[in-house]
Design an enzyme around this catalytic site. Structure first.
Site, PDB file in Angstrom:
ATOM      1  N   GLU A 293     -28.512 -95.771  21.389  1.00  0.00           N
ATOM      2  CA  GLU A 293     -27.667 -94.738  20.947  1.00  0.00           C
ATOM      3  C   GLU A 293     -26.272 -95.474  20.314  1.00  0.00           C
ATOM      4  O   GLU A 293     -25.947 -95.171  19.182  1.00  0.00           O
ATOM      5  CB  GLU A 293     -27.512 -93.555  21.814  1.00  0.00           C
ATOM      6  CG  GLU A 293     -26.621 -92.645  21.007  1.00  0.00           C
ATOM      7  CD  GLU A 293     -27.041 -91.912  19.951  1.00  0.00           C
ATOM      8  OE1 GLU A 293     -28.240 -91.256  19.906  1.00  0.00           O
ATOM      9  OE2 GLU A 293     -26.543 -92.181  18.806  1.00  0.00           O
ATOM     10  N   ASP A 297     -24.955 -95.968  16.694  1.00  0.00           N
ATOM     11  CA  ASP A 297     -23.840 -95.395  15.912  1.00  0.00           C
ATOM     12  C   ASP A 297     -22.829 -96.407  15.377  1.00  0.00           C
ATOM     13  O   ASP A 297     -22.103 -96.387  14.421  1.00  0.00           O
ATOM     14  CB  ASP A 297     -23.009 -94.912  17.300  1.00  0.00           C
ATOM     15  CG  ASP A 297     -23.967 -93.408  17.800  1.00  0.00           C
ATOM     16  OD1 ASP A 297     -24.831 -93.193  16.856  1.00  0.00           O
ATOM     17  OD2 ASP A 297     -23.403 -93.054  18.775  1.00  0.00           O
ATOM     18  N   SER A 560     -28.826 -88.826  14.791  1.00  0.00           N
ATOM     19  CA  SER A 560     -27.970 -89.794  15.579  1.00  0.00           C
ATOM     20  C   SER A 560     -27.297 -90.751  14.729  1.00  0.00           C
ATOM     21  O   SER A 560     -26.150 -91.133  14.812  1.00  0.00           O
ATOM     22  CB  SER A 560     -28.677 -90.638  16.691  1.00  0.00           C
ATOM     23  OG  SER A 560     -28.833 -89.863  17.872  1.00  0.00           O
ATOM     24  N   ILE A 603     -30.281 -81.478  -1.580  1.00  0.00           N
ATOM     25  CA  ILE A 603     -31.847 -81.666  -1.012  1.00  0.00           C
ATOM     26  C   ILE A 603     -32.572 -80.489  -1.074  1.00  0.00           C
ATOM     27  O   ILE A 603     -32.371 -79.634  -0.634  1.00  0.00           O
ATOM     28  CB  ILE A 603     -31.760 -82.463   0.435  1.00  0.00           C
ATOM     29  CG1 ILE A 603     -30.893 -83.377   0.534  1.00  0.00           C
ATOM     30  CG2 ILE A 603     -33.044 -82.954   0.746  1.00  0.00           C
ATOM     31  CD1 ILE A 603     -30.899 -84.682  -0.089  1.00  0.00           C
ATOM     32  N   GLY A 621     -29.303 -75.321  -2.968  1.00  0.00           N
ATOM     33  CA  GLY A 621     -28.062 -74.790  -2.360  1.00  0.00           C
ATOM     34  C   GLY A 621     -28.347 -75.068  -0.863  1.00  0.00           C
ATOM     35  O   GLY A 621     -29.140 -75.975  -0.453  1.00  0.00           O
ATOM     36  N   ASP A 623     -29.378 -74.826   3.004  1.00  0.00           N
ATOM     37  CA  ASP A 623     -30.641 -74.612   3.594  1.00  0.00           C
ATOM     38  C   ASP A 623     -30.581 -74.890   4.938  1.00  0.00           C
ATOM     39  O   ASP A 623     -29.866 -75.922   5.485  1.00  0.00           O
ATOM     40  CB  ASP A 623     -31.972 -75.255   2.861  1.00  0.00           C
ATOM     41  CG  ASP A 623     -31.713 -76.712   2.897  1.00  0.00           C
ATOM     42  OD1 ASP A 623     -31.741 -77.366   4.138  1.00  0.00           O
ATOM     43  OD2 ASP A 623     -31.794 -77.321   1.548  1.00  0.00           O
TER      44      ASP A 623
END
Ligand code: NAG
Ligand code: NAG
Ligand code: NAG
Ligand code: NAG
Ligand code: NAG
Ligand code: NAG
Ligand code: NAG
Ligand code: NAG
Length: 643
Positions: A293, A297, A560, A603, A621, A623
């Site tokens: 993780e 990042d 992540s 998207i 729009g 979602d």
């Protein structure tokens, strides 16, 4: 800390006789308990001479106005837009009033509990004293019982209801011991919050050079830059704008970072580049064995923000970080960046919950022996957090108190980004009801943060083609299925800033599932809460990301990855603002983002499967799969620079 009952004084106590005292017309029931779990058994009346450690949580002033104040400060058409508050302003605004303190002290004195016995917490959040069982029962016009959890043997003291004088009701949040029995621990640790990202797969192809030719197979820093039109940094980064990243029980590895920097030389990030430590309660980084993780990042953020710095908020000593000794999350982090959070009271919690770590940590030899860190770090302008858990994995009051704290951070000008989760409409903990009802993620569903879903560039598309919602079945390519987390909260209602966007979605793209909209989960066979806050707010790529982990060049994915991409872009725009002579911080961004949907690449392909369904569908729009869409850097910069 709320370990307030001296249980030893009560062990093997026999119930003493005393009748419940009737409440007079001057008193009112302050709290009354509903049904309790069958695990609580053997309730025995508390002894009249037992030592009761009493805490009276004073009501935070103006908390009910906090929402409106944040919306005002975050509303571009308000005259108060971006007039952020100092930590002290926030503290003073919400601290219990002197009037509350004196009203409650008067009541106690009239009942024979004099000032000299009373301890007042530093931030005025609560009053504490020790009373005998008899004295407390008389004060609150109730009977107290000791309960035992038949599964764990844990003991707790509670009453079915208690009374306080009507004229002080408005000053008191709650009293412990009161009606609440602790959140029941499960024997296994299934409730622990988790990190969405995992290193899941080693790519079949050899490491390739940094370019955008194969972005449908491997997302390199160049691919991220090309997808969102992020130019190379031209302005000198401000020393006041380090990017904040939170980590727990996952640690970056310097050698992996160095290998990554070396692999992508055009970013000119020298070996040894590392985050500025803001270590909390005994946490330390880096470690030799990484950290999928943390590595992910940093490998997404550095290429976007370098030479800007990253501040690493690494939390908790190894005893607590590893997970089996606490079920709470984020509270020790919030304590460290807001001292008043350490003791402020809300809905039955004054400071950290029994679910949270206890410092000094006396239980482990390598534990952190210092005091709980309170207000020791200033929060950075932007904070990215890639950790989530399901709303139902923690008591509701715990989540509400935390979400209020994100509201306070917004008032101070901090923009907080959370990953929306990797399990589509489900959560890592599964689904609700008979495993069919969608399970929203927290803190993604808190209305005071920006939650970030994941997109993907499908096979054979280029960075100039539209992305789709990330939705990979198990084994393709990761071990477990991965879909962009999204849906509707069971805890928070639809905030104004997204009301039109959500209404538009329901009107034009009504999901094909029954729903509920009242307080009964699954009513009418409903699968989701039609009156809940919708999430995510925005999205960014989170699939097939090139990383180094434990010396291997590999891929990783998850929301992540999406959260640090979005947070880094906002961090860059703040640097542009400061370079242009403007004040930097942008605070809570959702109101301005929803007003500027044009700044996003909408998207419109894909769904977020889960709970045995296809999940929700993307649509033109907003979602509940990819939010408003992915960022378009130049457009977003224009919106956020020219305000
Ligand atoms: C980043 O941190 C380093 C080391 O503390 C410092 O020398 C440098 O000035 C910082 N850069 C910025 C942009 O603040
Ligand atoms: C950084 O912040 C300090 C104090 O808040 C201020 O005095 C200084 O001018 C700021 N520096 C820049 C480059 O904005
Ligand atoms: C930087 O570190 C990487 C990984 O350890 C190593 O392969 C590379 O040679 C180093 N580069 C320099 C200039 O030291
Ligand atoms: C230490 O461990 C004991 C036994 O496991 C437990 O009862 C106690 O609550 C722990 N104390 C702290 C401070 O975690
Ligand atoms: C739960 O699901 C199972 C399998 O579909 C079904 O047999 C059972 O009746 C359901 N239980 C309830 C309470 O709906
Ligand atoms: C991608 O292109 C290759 C070569 O033209 C083709 O074999 C493959 O089926 C295409 N994949 C998809 C998902 O369209
Ligand atoms: C659904 O959301 C509303 C609005 O937040 C809330 O009042 C209600 O309790 C929720 N229903 C359930 C079953 O959680
Ligand atoms: C809530 O659900 C009921 C029954 O399905 C429906 O009649 C009502 O219009 C709904 N209200 C909202 C706000 O969706």
């Amino acid at each position: 800390m709320t370990r307030i009952i001296s249980l030893t004084a009560l062990v093997a106590a026999l119930a003493t006789f005393s009748a419940a005292r009737p409440s007079s017309h001057t008193h009112a029931v302050h709290e009354k308990r509903g049904a309790i779990s069958a695990r609580w058994s053997n309730a025995m009346r508390v002894r009249s001479d037992a030592d009761m450690h009493v805490k009276i949580g004073l009501r935070q002033s103006n908390l009910h106005h906090g929402h409106d104040i944040l919306m005002d400060v975050s509303n571009p058409s308000s005259k108060n837009y971006r007039k952020f508050w100092t930590e002290e302003d926030v503290h003073n605004m919400f601290a219990p009033s002197d009037e509350s303190v004196s009203a409650v002290k008067h009541w106690l004195a009239d009942s024979g509990i004099h000032d000299i016995r009373i301890t007042h917490s530093d931030n005025k959040g609560w009053l504490a004293f020790i009373a005998s069982g008899d004295e407390l029962e008389n004060l609150l016009h109730t009977d107290f019982y000791e309960y035992i959890d038949s599964e764990t043997g844990d003991k707790a003291i509670a009453a079915e209801q208690y009374h306080v004088p009507k004229h002080i009701q408005g000053h008191i949040d709650y009293i412990t011991p009161g009606i609440r029995l602790p959140y029941l621990r499960k024997r296994s640790n299934v409730n622990k919050i988790y990190k969405p990202a995992q290193t899941r797969h080693v790519p079949k192809f050899a490491p390739m050079s940094a370019n955008t030719i194969a972005c449908d197979k491997l997302i390199t820093p160049d691919c991220v830059a090309a997808l969102y039109n992020i130019p190379k940094a031209t302005v000198t980064p401000s020393p006041n704008n380090s990017l904040g990243i939170f980590e727990e029980n996952d640690y970056y590895t310097q050698s992996d970072l160095d290998s990554f920097f070396t692999h992508f030389p055009s970013y000119k990030i020298p070996n040894g580049t590392a985050p500025t430590p803001a270590f909390i309660d005994g946490a330390k980084a880096p470690e030799h064995f990484g950290g999928s993780e943390s590595n992910l990042d940093f490998m997404l953020a550095y290429p976007i923000i370098y030479p800007q710095n990253i501040t690493l908020y690494q939390t908790d000593d190894p005893y607590y970080a590893t997970g089996s000794h606490s079920q709470g999350y984020f509270n020790t982090f919030l304590d460290a960046i807001d001292g008043s959070y350490c003791t402020s009271c809300y809905a039955g919690e004054c400071g950290n919950d029994p679910l949270d770590p206890i410092y000094p940590d006396v239980n482990s030899t390598s534990g952190y022996k210092g005091k709980l860190m309170c207000g020791v770090y200033k929060p950075t302008n932007v904070i990215s957090i890639s950790y989530v858990g399901s709303e139902d994995s923690i008591p509701r009051y715990y989540y509400e108190r935390q979400c209020n704290e994100f509201m306070k951070l917004g008032l101070r000008g901090v923009s907080v980004f959370f990953a929306s989760g990797d399990s589509g409409v489900a959560s890592r903990n599964g689904c609700l009801g008979n495993n069919t009802i969608f399970n929203p993620e927290r803190p993604a569903s808190c209305p005071y943060i920006t939650s970030v879903g994941a997109t993907k560039l499908p096979e054979n598309r280029t960075v100039n083609d539209p992305e789709v919602a990330a939705n990979d079945p198990a084994g393709h390519p990761y071990i477990s299925a991965f879909a962009s987390g999204g849906g509707f909260s069971n805890v928070f209602s639809i905030p104004n800033y997204q009301a039109d966007a959500v209404a538009n979605y329901f009107e034009k793209h009504n999901p094909p599932y029954p729903y509920y909209n009242g307080s009964i989960l699954g009513e009418n066979g409903g699968l989701y809460n039609r009156s809940g806050r919708g999430y995510p707010d925005v999205s960014a790529n989170g699939d097939n990301i090139a990383v180094y982990n434990n010396g291997k060049y590999t891929i990783n994915g998850g929301t992540s990855a999406s959260a640090p991409i979005f947070a880094s872009i906002v961090n860059r725009i703040i640097d542009e603002r400061i370079a242009a002579g403007k004040s930097g911080p942008l605070g809570f961004l959702n109101p301005i983002l929803y007003k500027n949907a044009d700044a996003f690449n909408d998207i419109t392909e894909g769904t977020n499967s889960g709970c045995g369904t296809d999940g929700f569908s993307t649509a033109p729009g907003w979602d509940p799969v990819t939010g408003l869409g992915t960022p378009n850097y130049p457009k977003l910069k224009e919106v956020l620079l020219n305000i």
